[in-house]
Design a protein around this motif. Structure first.
Motif, short mmCIF file in Angstrom:
data_model
loop_
_atom_site.label_atom_id
_atom_site.label_comp_id
_atom_site.label_asym_id
_atom_site.label_seq_id
_atom_site.Cartn_x
_atom_site.Cartn_y
_atom_site.Cartn_z
N ASP A 73 0.83 -1.21 0.00
CA ASP A 73 0.00 0.00 0.00
C ASP A 73 0.87 1.26 0.00
N ALA A 74 2.02 1.20 0.66
CA ALA A 74 2.91 2.37 0.63
C ALA A 74 3.36 2.64 -0.81
N LEU A 75 3.69 1.58 -1.53
CA LEU A 75 4.13 1.76 -2.92
C LEU A 75 2.99 2.30 -3.78
N ARG A 76 1.82 1.69 -3.66
CA ARG A 76 0.72 2.04 -4.56
C ARG A 76 0.01 3.33 -4.15
N GLU A 77 -0.32 3.44 -2.86
CA GLU A 77 -1.18 4.55 -2.42
C GLU A 77 -0.39 5.80 -2.02
N HIS A 78 0.82 5.62 -1.54
CA HIS A 78 1.59 6.78 -1.08
C HIS A 78 2.60 7.24 -2.12
N LEU A 79 3.23 6.30 -2.83
CA LEU A 79 4.24 6.69 -3.81
C LEU A 79 3.70 6.64 -5.24
N ARG A 80 2.46 6.17 -5.39
CA ARG A 80 1.82 6.11 -6.71
C ARG A 80 2.59 5.23 -7.69
N LEU A 81 3.28 4.23 -7.17
CA LEU A 81 3.94 3.26 -8.04
C LEU A 81 2.97 2.09 -8.20
N THR A 82 2.08 2.21 -9.17
CA THR A 82 0.97 1.27 -9.28
C THR A 82 1.29 0.05 -10.16
N GLY A 83 2.55 -0.05 -10.57
CA GLY A 83 2.94 -1.26 -11.31
C GLY A 83 2.76 -2.49 -10.47
N THR A 84 3.13 -2.42 -9.21
CA THR A 84 2.95 -3.54 -8.28
C THR A 84 1.46 -3.72 -8.01
N LYS A 85 0.97 -4.93 -8.14
CA LYS A 85 -0.48 -5.15 -8.08
C LYS A 85 -0.92 -5.83 -6.79
N LYS A 86 -2.18 -5.54 -6.42
CA LYS A 86 -2.79 -6.21 -5.27
C LYS A 86 -3.80 -7.24 -5.80
N GLY A 87 -3.52 -8.50 -5.52
CA GLY A 87 -4.44 -9.55 -5.93
C GLY A 87 -5.26 -10.01 -4.75
#
Ligand code: FES
Ligand code: FES
Length: 216
Positions: A73-87
């Motif tokens: 969530d830190a990568l996706r929601e805070h740093l906006r690095l959305t390449g990493t996915k949540k399955g």
């Protein structure tokens, strides 16, 4: 006045009782033995956030985040690095795989605050759409995806897998615990078994990884 009114406390009664209770509590606290820091250490503050520096793809990011935020969530929601996915968000699909200090991990199972000072690499750190890295290029060349949702995790896991094989780390299917480890289809399938692809692109994923390993 009926009987019900006679037992109903007035607003003034409630305030008087409340004030009296507070006074009793203050007196009780003041009469207790004072605590010295020398005996019990510094005061424990009920902290719920931490400020950490996460180094992602070579760039340091200073973040103040809730201690319960996962690395995913830190990568996706805070740093906006959305390449990493949540399955699945609980360690069962591999979509969130990233590389930390050279080893693959499920970022949904790790708290971000645990990674201060670590070297974190996400799929964005292995190439760009115009200049894909070797594993990314192999996935494109071998058509190793369909919807693509699992692909960032597959690519990071594959990079980690080849590093493990190069380092001679044995797996459950390695014939010898002391000899060199080959990037055989069995080895790759076993090591990639934590990365689920709902589209079933497994055979092409294997081809892509083998082509990078030099095995084909
Ligand atoms: S989202 Fe982490 S393993 Fe599925
Ligand atoms: S390509 Fe669709 S889930 Fe893997």
């Amino acid at each position: 006045m009926n009987s019900e009114d006679s037992i109903k406390p007035s607003r003034r009664d409630v305030m008087v009782v409340g004030a009296a209770s507070s006074a009793l509590l203050v007196n009780a606290c003041q009469s207790a033995t004072p605590t010295t820091y020398a005996e019990e250490g510094p005061p424990v503050v009920n902290e719920t956030t931490s400020t950490v520096t996460l180094e992602v793809n070579g760039t340091p990011h200073r973040l103040t985040i809730d201690n319960r935020v996962t690395l995913l969530d830190a990568l996706r929601e805070h740093l906006r690095l959305t390449g990493t996915k949540k399955g699945c968000d609980h360690g069962q699909c591999g979509a969130c795989t990233v590389i930390v200090n050279g080893r693959r991990i499920n970022s949904c199972l790790s708290l971000a605050v645990m990674h201060a000072g670590d070297e974190i690499k996400t799929v964005e750190g292995f190439g760009t759409p115009d200049a894909p890295g070797p594993m990314q290029a192999a996935f494109i060349r071998e058509d190793a995806y369909q919807c693509g949702y699992c692909t960032p995790g597959q690519i990071c896991a594959a990079i980690g897998v080849l590093e493990e094989i190069r380092a001679g780390v044995p797996s459950h299917v390695t014939p010898s615990l002391t000899g060199p480890v080959e990037a055989s289809p069995e080895e790759i399938r076993e090591r990639m078994s934590g990365n689920i692809c709902r589209c079933g692109a497994y055979s092409n994923i294997l081809s892509a990884i083998q082509s990078v390993s030099g095995a084909v």
